[in-house]
Scaffold this motif. Structure first.
Motif, PDB file in Angstrom:
ATOM      1  N   THR A   1       1.162  -1.439  -0.167  1.00 16.03           N
ATOM      2  CA  THR A   1      -0.119   0.215   0.491  1.00 16.03           C
ATOM      3  C   THR A   1       0.864   1.539   0.663  1.00 16.03           C
TER       4      THR A   1
ATOM      5  N   THR B   1      -4.642  -1.973   2.811  1.00 15.42           N
ATOM      6  CA  THR B   1      -4.464  -0.720   2.320  1.00 15.42           C
ATOM      7  C   THR B   1      -5.039  -0.126   3.758  1.00 15.42           C
TER       8      THR B   1
ATOM      9  N   PHE C   1     -11.428   3.482 -10.472  1.00 10.43           N
ATOM     10  CA  PHE C   1     -10.404   2.668 -10.788  1.00 10.43           C
ATOM     11  C   PHE C   1      -9.841   1.885 -11.644  1.00 10.43           C
TER      12      PHE C   1
ATOM     13  N   GLU D   1      -8.334  -0.621 -12.436  1.00  6.63           N
ATOM     14  CA  GLU D   1      -8.077  -2.450 -12.382  1.00  6.63           C
ATOM     15  C   GLU D   1      -8.975  -3.031 -12.706  1.00  6.63           C
TER      16      GLU D   1
ATOM     17  N   CYS E   1     -11.417   0.151 -16.926  1.00  9.90           N
ATOM     18  CA  CYS E   1     -11.528   0.480 -15.738  1.00  9.90           C
ATOM     19  C   CYS E   1     -13.040   0.918 -15.180  1.00  9.90           C
TER      20      CYS E   1
ATOM     21  N   SER F   1      -7.333  -2.943  -3.330  1.00 13.35           N
ATOM     22  CA  SER F   1      -7.117  -0.926  -3.449  1.00 13.35           C
ATOM     23  C   SER F   1      -8.858  -0.564  -3.385  1.00 13.35           C
TER      24      SER F   1
ATOM     25  N   TRP G   1       0.389  10.534 -11.595  1.00 12.53           N
ATOM     26  CA  TRP G   1       0.358  10.027 -10.573  1.00 12.53           C
ATOM     27  C   TRP G   1       2.132   9.134 -10.193  1.00 12.53           C
TER      28      TRP G   1
ATOM     29  N   GLU H   1      -3.175   2.795 -11.501  1.00 10.08           N
ATOM     30  CA  GLU H   1      -2.865   1.480 -10.889  1.00 10.08           C
ATOM     31  C   GLU H   1      -1.598   0.961 -11.236  1.00 10.08           C
ATOM     32  N   ARG H   2      -0.988   0.310 -10.233  1.00 10.49           N
ATOM     33  CA  ARG H   2       0.466  -0.685 -10.749  1.00 10.49           C
ATOM     34  C   ARG H   2      -0.488  -1.615  -9.807  1.00 10.49           C
TER      35      ARG H   2
ATOM     36  N   ALA I   1      -1.551  -5.004  -5.723  1.00 13.45           N
ATOM     37  CA  ALA I   1      -2.228  -4.072  -6.498  1.00 13.45           C
ATOM     38  C   ALA I   1      -2.043  -2.880  -5.676  1.00 13.45           C
TER      39      ALA I   1
ATOM     40  N   ILE J   1      -3.081   1.753  -6.242  1.00 11.17           N
ATOM     41  CA  ILE J   1      -3.304   3.170  -6.599  1.00 11.17           C
ATOM     42  C   ILE J   1      -2.697   4.180  -6.023  1.00 11.17           C
TER      43      ILE J   1
END
Length: 671
Positions: free
Chosen positions: A257, A362, A374, A376, A439, A467, A477, A555-556, A570, A572
């Motif tokens: 997170t 999170t 979002f 993802e 998304c 997330s 971002w 996001e990743r 994951a 944000i």
């Protein structure tokens, strides 16, 4: 009648011959687990399709003679991908290679050598050894204190012939004779007529029956790895044999997170579960100078509210095991935290669902919002996506959920949220997005909180991640974490729920320099970027900065298959750097590794001071210099004073930085 044939270390139980056609395993790597330091060398590699097992060789110099030091069954490697060399001498460097063995006991050519330094001393005591054999799992689990260090596949007795209960190892016999004249290697007695040992010699296929009951009552092991328990467990080692399944009670994985920029008196979470194999923990940190009382309200799906009050000491953190609270033993719920002063709140969840086990985490959101975004969402290829919508308010509201598909297309579904409630939306069950990537935009009449949870099977990885949504879009971002080295896969998800096409500029910050790529992101769509597949980005540790001409959401996601900590996480993105970041969670006990990722997106060096607030009230500090457009990885387990600790973290920098925390774990649950 049982009789001992021989007690020496020879002959070898399995005679291998050259000429095997299977290739050597790829990705042979040294593991650096806290539970191994000063005790053994740990290796891992990618399993080879069709392998029976693996033979491991070791030399004492880069070009020295390679001698066999042990083996590993292919199925054990797929269950728990770790090889342990307990014969290594502390303070020495060794060189290892691994050959694949086929079912005819022929081994192929060895892999390239990898070097491993054996630490001179253990960081902390490992605790007493014990073994648990699960008749349901047909596995043996090996513990040092509370740390699970190894798992091997076994075969127990037909027709419930293996006794259950608590035993101890009473004798070791290098070669042993059993019923019917069978000869067995590496015999460890635990009753006068039962032992743990290698599959009997002379079998046409050694592995026949392993993984299912097949013996007269003994516990049989793969011939390539039976030596390891024999030498690991001295006489007197406790052994529990149980029908309980530990496969559902050993959670392995990782979570991550971003930090929060300031403590606050209220926090919200849409997700929480103590049913269906889930354990939920609420982590509360008080970075201030005075004690604070905090109340957590749990809004159950059935409309019941449970409230728990806790006192937080100054400069400390508190762990609340939600499963142990009355009224929350088997429930799904949202969470609202109210405190008398500023605190930091995170929620961690660990789960086992069939062949999926992992953990998610999170930080909370300090305010409700009418909009959530979002980047993802995925419902194809053994992925399941859930949207958690919580309404902690006094009035009912309607939430409109928009899905923007990768490649174009849009779908909308509406959901009614009663007051003090939460709703779980199974996205896979919605016809328009039942097998898609997308998304998400959530638009509600009244302020709510929204999270997204995903559970997956990705190759050998079965896990999940979660997330919290972003309450607004942004042109910028930032991510401090990202890795494309062997066994890691990193994906950047870019969502554009607006009506305007945009160009997205992504700066990948690598240890030796930057790479910049530009992408076209169409209106009302989402793009998935496999970071490691792009030129110059494979085999890297990377921080990421995203700049878009028009506001988007990013996001990743990272998926990890290196060792026993297989899973995915994951997060944000963070919308800006900050001079201050706070985390409520951190843990270095057991088989937990905690990493703090610090990224400097600016043009000048940043000095960062990290304060660790332990659960016992003590504090520790460490300082780091983060160069411009670079990142620093802090392995907290390695810091003096932070061994075997529960803690929160305060990050303070002299100019804006980006901070994330990643944790990798093997977490045994009670049985």
């Amino acid at each position: 009648v049982l009789f001992a044939l021989q007690a020496s270390a020879e002959p070898a139980p399995v005679e291998l011959s050259p000429g095997g056609s299977l290739p050597p395993p790829q990705g042979v790597s040294v593991l650096h687990r806290p539970e191994d330091r000063g005790r053994r060398v740990a290796l891992t590699w990618r399993p080879v399709e069709g392998a029976f097992g693996y033979q491991v060789y070791r030399a004492e110099s880069a070009d020295g003679e390679m001698v066999p030091v042990g083996g590993r069954a292919d199925d054990s490697m797929r269950d728990y991908p770790v090889f342990l060399d307990d014969s290594a001498v502390p303070g020495k460097t060794y060189y290892y290679a691994v050959a694949t063995v086929d079912e005819d006991l022929r081994e192929g050519s060895p892999s390239p050598r990898v070097s491993a330094f054996m630490e001179p001393a253990a960081v902390a005591a490992g605790g007493p050894k014990r073994m648990v054999c699960s008749l349901s799992d047909q596995r043996i689990y090996f513990y040092e204190g509370d740390q699970l260090v190894n798992v091997v596949r076994c075969s127990t007795g037909l027709n419930n012939a293996t006794p259950t209960g608590n035993f101890r190892i009473t004798g070791h016999y290098r070669v042993h004779g059993g019923l019917g004249g069978a000869v067995c290697d590496y015999w460890m007695s635990f009753t006068s007529s039962h032992g743990i040992h290698a599959w009997p010699r002379g079998s046409s296929r050694y592995e026949a029956g392993l993984g299912a009951p097949a013996s007269h009552g003994c516990v049989r092991l793969h011939p390539l790895e039976a030596y390891w328990p024999y030498y690991w467990a001295p006489d007197g080692t406790p052994l529990t044999i149980t029908y309980a399944s530990l496969a559902r009670r050993v959670v392995t994985g990782c979570h991550d997170t971003g930090g929060i920029e300031e403590p606050w008196s209220e926090w919200y979470f849409a997700e929480g579960c103590t049913d269906f194999g889930f354990d939920t923990f609420l982590l509360l940190s008080n970075p201030g100078d005075s004690g604070i009382t905090a109340r957590a309200h749990f809004y159950r799906d059935d409309g019941v509210t449970v409230t728990e009050e806790r006192y937080l000491l100054p400069h400390s953190r508190l762990t609340v095991p939600v499963d142990q609270l009355p009224g929350l033993e088997a429930a799904s719920f949202a969470i609202h935290v109210e405190a008398e002063g500023p605190v930091v709140a995170e929620r961690a969840m660990y789960f086992t669902m069939g062949n999926r086990d992992d953990g998610t985490v999170t930080v909370g959101t300090k305010s409700l919002s009418r909009e959530w975004y979002f980047a993802e969402g995925f419902t194809a290829n053994s992925f399941d996506t859930f949207l958690l919508l919580s309404n902690p308010g006094e009035d009912a509201t309607t939430a409109r959920v928009y899905f923007y598909l990768e490649g174009g297309g849009e779908a909308r579904y509406d959901f009614l949220l009663p007051p003090h409630s939460r709703q779980t939306v199974s996205v896979d069950s919605l016809p328009a997005v039942a097998s898609a990537s997308f998304c998400i935009r959530v638009d509600s009449d009244m302020p709510i909180v929204a999270e997204r949870a995903m559970y997956f099977n990705l190759g050998y990885i079965g896990g999940g991640h979660v997330s919290l949504g972003a309450p607004e879009l942004s042109n910028d971002w930032y991510f401090a974490e990202g890795c494309t080295r062997n066994f890691f896969s990193t994906f950047l998800l870019l969502g554009n729920p607006t009506g305007q096409d945009t160009i997205v500029h992504v700066d990948y910050q690598l240890p030796e320099g930057d790479l910049r790529y530009d992408y076209l992101l169409r209106a009302g769509s989402r793009v998935t970027l496999d970071v490691g597949s792009q030129g110059g980005l494979s085999g890297q540790d990377v921080a990421i900065a995203v700049e878009s001409d028009y506001p988007i959401v990013a996001e990743r996601a990272v998926y990890y298959n290196l060792d026993s900590h297989r899973g995915g996480h994951a997060a944000i993105g963070l919308r800006s750097g900050s001079n201050n970041w706070y985390f409520a969670e951190g843990y270095t006990d057991g088989a937990f590794d905690t990493y703090l990722l610090l990224s400097n997106p600016g043009s000048s060096p940043a000095f960062v001071n990290v304060v660790f607030l332990r659960e016992d009230g003590s504090t520790f500090g460490a300082g780091y210099m983060v160069q411009p457009r670079r990142r620093v990885t802090v392995h907290v387990d390695d810091l003096p004073g932070m061994e075997r600790a529960s803690f929160s973290m305060n990050v303070h920098a002299d100019q804006p930085v980006v901070a994330e925390r990643a944790m990798y774990f093997v977490m045994p649950r009670g049985y």
